[in-house]
Each structure stands twice: as C-alpha cells, then as structure tokens.
Design an enzyme around this catalytic site. Structure first.
Site, PDB file in Angstrom:
ATOM      1  N   HIS A  85       0.791  -1.246  -0.102  1.00 15.04           N
ATOM      2  CA  HIS A  85       0.011   0.023  -0.058  1.00 15.04           C
ATOM      3  C   HIS A  85       0.799   1.381   0.003  1.00 15.04           C
ATOM      4  O   HIS A  85       2.097   1.297   0.443  1.00 15.04           O
ATOM      5  CB  HIS A  85      -0.802   0.022   1.188  1.00 15.04           C
ATOM      6  N   ALA A 132      -8.744  -5.565  -3.576  1.00 17.02           N
ATOM      7  CA  ALA A 132      -8.620  -6.814  -4.117  1.00 17.02           C
ATOM      8  C   ALA A 132      -9.243  -7.785  -3.463  1.00 17.02           C
ATOM      9  O   ALA A 132      -9.674  -7.662  -2.421  1.00 17.02           O
ATOM     10  CB  ALA A 132      -6.921  -7.231  -3.824  1.00 17.02           C
ATOM     11  N   MET A 188     -11.463  -8.115   2.517  1.00 14.79           N
ATOM     12  CA  MET A 188     -11.478  -7.551   3.930  1.00 14.79           C
ATOM     13  C   MET A 188     -11.423  -6.120   4.085  1.00 14.79           C
ATOM     14  O   MET A 188     -11.034  -5.491   5.026  1.00 14.79           O
ATOM     15  CB  MET A 188     -10.034  -8.038   4.537  1.00 14.79           C
ATOM     16  N   HIS A 204      -1.092 -13.183   1.250  1.00 19.95           N
ATOM     17  CA  HIS A 204      -1.092 -12.187   0.798  1.00 19.95           C
ATOM     18  C   HIS A 204       0.023 -12.015  -0.260  1.00 19.95           C
ATOM     19  O   HIS A 204       0.001 -10.876  -1.226  1.00 19.95           O
ATOM     20  CB  HIS A 204      -0.729 -11.292   2.190  1.00 19.95           C
TER      21      HIS A 204
END
Ligand code: HPA
Length: 270
Positions: free
Chosen positions: A58, A110, A205, A241
């Site tokens: 990020h 995502a 999430m 991840h």
C-alpha cells in the site's frame, strides 16, 4: 487530533484551492495509479489523525491533482479493520475529502471471486454488499444521522457511468455482491460455501466500512474489485497476501483503463 476543516486547509495550502471533484481509494497492489496524478503527494504522516497504514503493498500518501483533467484526491492506501480493530479508521480521511469539495467516491480493492466465470485478473463492479462482519463504523454516532439507508448505497448513476466506460474500452465489467469478512485470516472453504449460498460473488477485507461512512457523509459511492484469486476451496492455488500482491497488477491495468475512461467522460460532462 486535527479536525477535517483544519486538515483540508493544510492540504489546500500545498495542493491549491481548486475544489476536488472525486475521491479514489486504492486497494492492495493498486497504489501505483496514484503516481499518475498530476499534482502533489502528501504523506499520511503529515496529516494528524490519518491512519498509520501498516500493510505491505500500500502507498500511504494522499495525492491531490489532475487525473485525465479531473481534479481528484487519491488515497494511496486505506486502514483496514483488521489492523487495529477500528471500523471508523477512514472516517476522518473521508470527512477531509468532503471538505475538499468532493461529492463522489470510488473505492477499489483486491478480492477473491466466488463466481467460477470471473477469475483472477478480472474486475468486478459491486452492485451491493453483505456486511458479514457484523461490525458497523457508525456505532457510537450520537445523532439520528446514524440511521443511514443502504438501498442503492452503491450509486446507480456512478455504476452506470463505470459500466459505460468499461464498454467503451471493450472490457467486461460484471457486477456482483461483495462480502466483507473481517480478516486478516482468509476464509475457510466452508465459509466460502456459506457466503455463496447467501448470494455473495466476491469476498474481501475492506470497502464495506467506507461505503457506509461515505453514505453517512452524503458522498455518492461505487466500488470495483480486482479479482486476485478464486475464493478458498474453489481452486488448487494457495491463497496468501504475497499472491494477492503478485496478482493485483493483472486486474489493475484493466481497472486503470476503466477509471481513466470514466474520468474523461466526467470531464466531458457525459
Ligand atoms: N479473501 C479475502 N480477502 C481477499 C481475498 C480473499 O480470497 N483475495 C484478496 N483479498
């Protein structure tokens, strides 16, 4: 903690006074689009009260400037509920967005797909969502403004504009229902079977708290998922991840074409 008006004037001092038309929150692995903004990048660390985003992949900067000729504020990263257990983490950033003049917000994320025909690398427009977490960012709000209607929360006008933009680019943009699962662990195959029975098409999430906050603040909102994997139990690939970050760029290229085309249509008043 600074209030939204104070932060907005600090941002205007660096980015100029012209009002922002639209906000964009970028999801995992999608942060690079922010660097296409012709303007300034302000680190969240310079904006007291903005989240300390600790998720790799990020970009914790607010980019304010022009993208396809439209004045935008792009949040390179969001704080997720699973980081500190705070579903209200994006309230202040969205209040600041409204202070800067924006009336519209587009969220990206995502997600895992629960629709066999929409695989990794595809993008999905959210027609609606299921708040499977049971959490709500408006718990604790003191006024009747907390009773936010969620019918058409995913704005029909923005969705039509995004679908038209995708069609002009020759890109499929299926619509689906997104399920918010708190994370940070991924879902079990049994949970995915349940979410499919409940009517879910994608799982992730994030995003749902920001949709609720945006509606609370009177912002029109729409959201697009980039599909990074089939949801748990639906394929042999290992969900992680690392995999999400590796796969996000596949859909990100399509997402960028759709968003740029959509912004051009806004500029032309379509
Ligand atoms: N589940 C939850 N969040 C996700 C997934 C998933 O399968 N893929 C990317 N983010």
């Amino acid at each position: 903690m600074a209030d939204a008006a104070t932060l907005a004037s600090a941002i205007r001092a660096r980015a100029g006074d012209a009002p922002v038309r639209l906000g964009l929150i970028l999801g995992s692995g999608l942060g690079h689009l922010a660097h296409a903004v012709d303007g300034v990048a302000i680190p969240y660390a310079d904006l007291p009260g903005f989240p300390h985003v600790g998720v790799s992949g990020h970009n914790p900067n607010l980019h304010v400037g022009l993208l396809e000729g439209v004045r935008v504020a792009v949040f390179g990263a969001r704080e997720h509920y699973y980081e500190s257990g705070n579903p209200r983490a994006m309230l202040l950033p969205l209040q600041v967005l409204r202070e800067l003049g924006a009336g519209e917000l587009i969220l990206t994320n995502a997600a895992g797909s629960m629709r066999p025909e929409v695989g990794p690398g595809e993008v999905m427009l959210l027609s609606d969502h299921i708040n499977y977490s049971g959490l709500n960012p408006l718990i604790g709000e003191k006024t009747d403004a907390r009773f936010v209607p969620m019918t058409d929360a995913h704005d029909p006008g923005l969705r039509a504009g995004l679908k038209a933009a995708a069609a002009r680019q020759g890109l499929p943009l299926p619509e689906g229902v997104y399920c918010w699962y708190s994370g940070p662990s991924f879902e079990t195959p049994a949970e995915i079977r349940m979410l499919k029975l409940l009517g879910g098409d994608a799982v992730g999430m994030s995003t749902v708290p920001e949709v609720i906050l945006a509606r609370f603040l009177g912002l029109k909102v729409a959201a697009i998922s980039t599909i990074t994997n089939m949801a748990a139990g639906m394929s042999d690939e290992r969900i992680s991840h690392e995999h999400t970050k590796a796969m996000a760029p596949l859909g990100a290229a399509k997402l960028e074409r759709i968003l740029r085309e959509f912004l051009r249509s806004l500029r032309q008043g379509a």
